[in-house]
Scaffold this motif. Structure first.
Motif, short mmCIF file in Angstrom:
data_model
loop_
_atom_site.label_atom_id
_atom_site.label_comp_id
_atom_site.label_asym_id
_atom_site.label_seq_id
_atom_site.Cartn_x
_atom_site.Cartn_y
_atom_site.Cartn_z
N ARG A 4 0.83 -1.21 0.00
CA ARG A 4 0.00 0.00 0.00
C ARG A 4 0.86 1.26 0.00
N SER A 5 0.55 2.18 -0.91
CA SER A 5 1.25 3.47 -0.90
C SER A 5 0.27 4.64 -1.04
N SER A 6 -0.55 4.65 -2.08
CA SER A 6 -1.50 5.74 -2.28
C SER A 6 -2.77 5.57 -1.46
N GLY A 7 -3.05 4.33 -1.04
CA GLY A 7 -4.29 4.02 -0.36
C GLY A 7 -5.40 3.61 -1.31
N PHE A 8 -5.12 3.60 -2.61
CA PHE A 8 -6.06 3.14 -3.62
C PHE A 8 -5.54 1.80 -4.12
N HIS A 9 -6.13 0.71 -3.63
CA HIS A 9 -5.53 -0.61 -3.80
C HIS A 9 -5.34 -1.06 -5.25
N PRO A 10 -6.21 -0.70 -6.21
CA PRO A 10 -5.93 -1.14 -7.58
C PRO A 10 -4.62 -0.56 -8.13
N VAL A 11 -4.38 0.72 -7.89
CA VAL A 11 -3.14 1.36 -8.37
C VAL A 11 -1.94 0.85 -7.58
#
Length: 190
Positions: free
Chosen positions: A65-72
């Motif tokens: 996890r980095s952006s918090g948007f799991h697909p990306v």
């Protein structure tokens, strides 16, 4: 993960990164297993869809996890591992991710990944949207309703599912028809 993006390699990678994640792992295990079962029953489900089913939620893993948007986040992780581009794209765009990316202001980040082949995306959407958050089989309608109950109306997920609901249903219907599955997969309570 094996360089060819095989289902076995994807299952191993998912297990390594997600097996301690409780219900999230139960969901992934069920989605991956369902895709593998459908692939064994029909020639229409390619290996890349089975691999994506195993890896579609890898972006939830804490160290991924980095952006918090799991697909990306999952797509970034797989791209860094030199996964096949169709696999990366399927993870990036799975289950209406384009709508949620817009809601989160991450559409440009998502667009950096090429869009997957529509038939592959339809099949991945069907197995994801017909599996509940704890791994039980549900209808697509039940799954969409369940997602909406988990999030407040002002949450990006709630807004995205509200906007994408019809296109997700259409995607699942196309996949069910391609795979010669009954309409119960989409419409009927399980």
């Amino acid at each position: 993960m094996s360089e060819d993006g095989s289902p076995a390699g994807a299952a191993t990678l998912a297990r390594q990164h997600m097996s301690s994640m409780g219900d999230r792992w139960a969901h992934v295990l069920a989605v991956g297993s369902l895709a593998a079962k459908l692939a064994a029953q029909t020639r229409h489900v390619p290996d890349v869809v089975v691999a994506a089913a195993w890896l579609h939620d890898i972006g939830y893993a804490p160290h991924v996890r980095s952006s918090g948007f799991h697909p990306v986040d999952g797509a970034d992780f797989l791209a860094a591992r030199h996964a096949p581009s169709e696999l990366v794209s399927l993870v990036a765009y799975h289950s209406g991710a384009a709508y949620e990316a817009e809601e989160r202001g991450l559409a440009a980040k998502l667009a950096a990944f090429g869009e997957p082949e529509q038939t592959n995306l339809d099949m991945l959407t069907l197995v994801d949207m017909s599996t509940g958050p704890t791994g039980i089989r549900v209808s697509v309608h039940q799954r969409l309703a369940e997602i909406l109950t988990r999030y407040d109306t002002d949450h990006p997920v709630h807004r995205a599912i509200t906007r994408s609901r019809e296109s997700l249903i259409e995607s699942c219907v196309r996949a069910a028809r391609l795979l010669d599955l009954s309409d119960e997969w989409v419409f009927a309570p399980v």
